[in-house]
Write a protein that holds these residues in place. Structure first.
Motif, PDB file in Angstrom:
ATOM      1  N   ILE A 135       0.890  -1.156   0.000  1.00  0.00           N
ATOM      2  CA  ILE A 135       0.000   0.000   0.000  1.00  0.00           C
ATOM      3  C   ILE A 135       0.927   1.206   0.000  1.00  0.00           C
ATOM      4  O   ILE A 135       1.579   1.505   0.999  1.00  0.00           O
ATOM      5  CB  ILE A 135      -0.935  -0.004   1.215  1.00  0.00           C
ATOM      6  CG1 ILE A 135      -1.874  -1.216   1.153  1.00  0.00           C
ATOM      7  CG2 ILE A 135      -1.737   1.294   1.286  1.00  0.00           C
ATOM      8  CD1 ILE A 135      -2.762  -1.382   2.370  1.00  0.00           C
ATOM      9  N   THR A 150      -1.515   4.481   7.733  1.00  0.00           N
ATOM     10  CA  THR A 150      -1.583   3.209   7.003  1.00  0.00           C
ATOM     11  C   THR A 150      -1.158   2.038   7.882  1.00  0.00           C
ATOM     12  O   THR A 150      -1.759   0.966   7.822  1.00  0.00           O
ATOM     13  CB  THR A 150      -0.703   3.264   5.740  1.00  0.00           C
ATOM     14  OG1 THR A 150       0.630   3.688   6.090  1.00  0.00           O
ATOM     15  CG2 THR A 150      -1.283   4.227   4.718  1.00  0.00           C
ATOM     16  N   HIS A 151      -0.148   2.255   8.707  1.00  0.00           N
ATOM     17  CA  HIS A 151       0.300   1.191   9.607  1.00  0.00           C
ATOM     18  C   HIS A 151      -0.805   0.813  10.580  1.00  0.00           C
ATOM     19  O   HIS A 151      -1.059  -0.381  10.830  1.00  0.00           O
ATOM     20  CB  HIS A 151       1.541   1.641  10.375  1.00  0.00           C
ATOM     21  CG  HIS A 151       2.059   0.610  11.334  1.00  0.00           C
ATOM     22  ND1 HIS A 151       1.701   0.584  12.676  1.00  0.00           N
ATOM     23  CD2 HIS A 151       2.901  -0.440  11.164  1.00  0.00           C
ATOM     24  CE1 HIS A 151       2.288  -0.421  13.271  1.00  0.00           C
ATOM     25  NE2 HIS A 151       3.034  -1.059  12.383  1.00  0.00           N
ATOM     26  N   ASN A 207       3.435  -1.285   4.057  1.00  0.00           N
ATOM     27  CA  ASN A 207       3.113   0.116   3.783  1.00  0.00           C
ATOM     28  C   ASN A 207       4.365   0.857   3.326  1.00  0.00           C
ATOM     29  O   ASN A 207       5.494   0.435   3.587  1.00  0.00           O
ATOM     30  CB  ASN A 207       2.499   0.799   5.018  1.00  0.00           C
ATOM     31  CG  ASN A 207       3.535   1.152   6.082  1.00  0.00           C
ATOM     32  OD1 ASN A 207       4.581   0.513   6.200  1.00  0.00           O
ATOM     33  ND2 ASN A 207       3.251   2.162   6.886  1.00  0.00           N
TER      34      ASN A 207
END
Length: 455
Positions: free
Chosen positions: A190, A209-210, A222
């Motif tokens: 991602i 995102t994490h 990520n």
């Protein structure tokens, strides 16, 4: 070393290997812009004929950019396995092509000779191949890499989920991530291209995102695609990055224009091992694209395809998790139309695989190029047949931040189902558990519904 031939009654002479390599290249607007392309089809054919008769030793002994003048050249030459090279150095480029394409030559055979080849040798053989040759040859090679999960298995097609947003709005980015995941996209990474390249912005996106990946127990990686030095500062300040990204080039001068050196990338790799959140062992992500050296006025008169091969020779010194070419992103000044974009995508993928890199492609074009979405879908099919490790996808195939066209989430899903490809094994199990995929790898009725991530 013979650098001339007679074709259809006309003598064609080439001043040196640099001139020969450029004129043997398939038509590219970037080479034309640089003033190094073949003037006629006949001259291109003559150049290919001369190139086919050269030995691999001829190419190594007459470097296009001497190692004493360029860091990338030194790294490429220094990575050659001398024992393997000695066993094949007297092969002609034509003989190398026949060996690669032989039905008897396996993945293991190609991996054995790969470390005896320089990037220029790989570029030379690609110049003699048709599009189908490039597909067939690349499909023989399996390259597995692992960060948090392993990608690259035969029969799989991984993907980068690219949820870019024009203001780096986290809510909008997460909405795009949910949409992509609902189609089974995102096992390679991602990865976000940030608008704001500041350390604080990068930290914010990495944390967002994490946290989302952790909350949903998603087996992926990520990455925020800021400059390598910005990512390094963010990691040192506690940001959770599974890998470190950087665009690279095929000459030292072009890398300097990107603000990088070989030493800096080694430092980034070590930092990712010490303080990154990826489990590894591969923790770097590189991006390339034909024409970047010319746009930086750092091409040294070398054709853009050969320079792209040198990108891969540089990249393999770092054992990256993923590499991709952004094949039509720079624009029609370098790849003018659909034919040139498709050809470059197949060249880049083959050359990357021959360097034993985990090769992906951003199948894309800018709106002022003579190409459209049907052309990109055609290239997507060809690359899937060629065994590409991963493809990049954006919501609806339209990157509203970078302002270019790519493949969409549903394009990747369609390629998988049409060509019987699966996602990476760990990601597959997660998608089945989420109800997005059935055990046989087909999308369920839940697919394409991002509300499954609402709670």
């Amino acid at each position: 070393m013979k650098l001339k031939t007679t074709y259809l009654g006309e003598v064609h002479s080439f001043s040196d290997l640099k001139d020969l390599f450029a004129k043997a290249n398939e038509e590219k607007s970037g080479d034309r812009l640089a003033g190094i392309a073949a003037e006629t089809v006949q001259e291109r054919i003559a150049a290919k004929e001369v190139l086919s008769g050269l030995t691999l030793a001829d190419i190594r002994n007459h470097p296009l950019l001497p190692p004493e003048e360029d860091e990338v050249s030194r790294m490429i030459d220094g990575s050659v396995n001398e024992r393997t090279y000695s066993s094949i150095k007297n092969w002609s480029v034509a003989e190398l092509r026949e060996y690669i394409l032989s039905n008897q030559t396996t993945d293991r055979d190609l991996k054995r000779i790969s470390n005896g080849l320089t990037s220029e040798m790989i570029a030379a053989v690609a110049k003699l191949m048709s599009n189908m040759d490039l597909v067939y040859a690349a499909n023989k090679i399996e390259v597995l890499t692992k960060s948090n999960i392993t990608i690259g298995h035969k029969g799989t097609l991984s993907s980068r989920l690219q949820p870019n947003h024009p203001t780096d709005d986290v809510e909008g980015i997460i909405a795009s991530i949910k949409d992509g995941l609902s189609y089974g996209i995102g096992d390679a990474v991602i990865g976000i291209n940030p608008v704001d390249d500041s350390v604080e912005s990068v930290k914010r996106l990495l944390h967002a995102t994490h946290d989302f990946i952790r909350d949903w127990k998603i087996p992926t990686q990520n990455c925020v695609l800021a400059h390598v030095t910005t990512q390094m500062k963010a990691i040192r300040q506690g940001a959770p990055a599974d890998m470190i990204f950087q665009s690279i080039a095929g000459t030292e001068k072009a890398n300097h224009s990107f603000g990088i050196t070989a030493e800096l990338l080694h430092e980034a790799n070590e930092l990712a091992r010490r303080e990154g959140t990826g489990t590894g062992p591969q923790l770097l992500y590189f991006e390339t694209g034909q024409g970047s050296e010319l746009s930086a006025e750092a091409h040294h008169g070398i054709d853009q395809m050969t320079l792209e091969a040198r990108n891969y020779g540089f990249a393999r010194c770092y054992n990256p998790f993923i590499v991709n070419t952004v094949v039509g992103f720079i624009g029609p000044e370098y790849l003018y139309n659909n034919k040139q974009i498709i050809r470059a995508g197949l060249e880049d993928h083959f050359m990357g695989k021959m360097h034993l890199l985990p090769m992906g492609v951003d199948v894309c074009y800018t709106n002022h190029a003579k190409a459209d979405q049907n052309d990109m879908e055609d290239l997507g099919v060809l690359l899937t047949a060629a065994g590409v490790n991963f493809l990049i996808s954006a919501p609806m195939g339209d990157d509203c931040m970078l302002n270019y066209q790519s493949l969409s989430y549903h394009d990747i899903a369609t390629l998988r189902q049409t060509m019987n490809k699966r996602v990476a094994p760990e990601f597959h199990r997660w998608l089945v558990d989420m109800g997005i995929l059935s055990n046989n790898g087909w999308l369920t009725e839940m697919a394409g519904n991002p509300t499954i991530f609402n709670r």
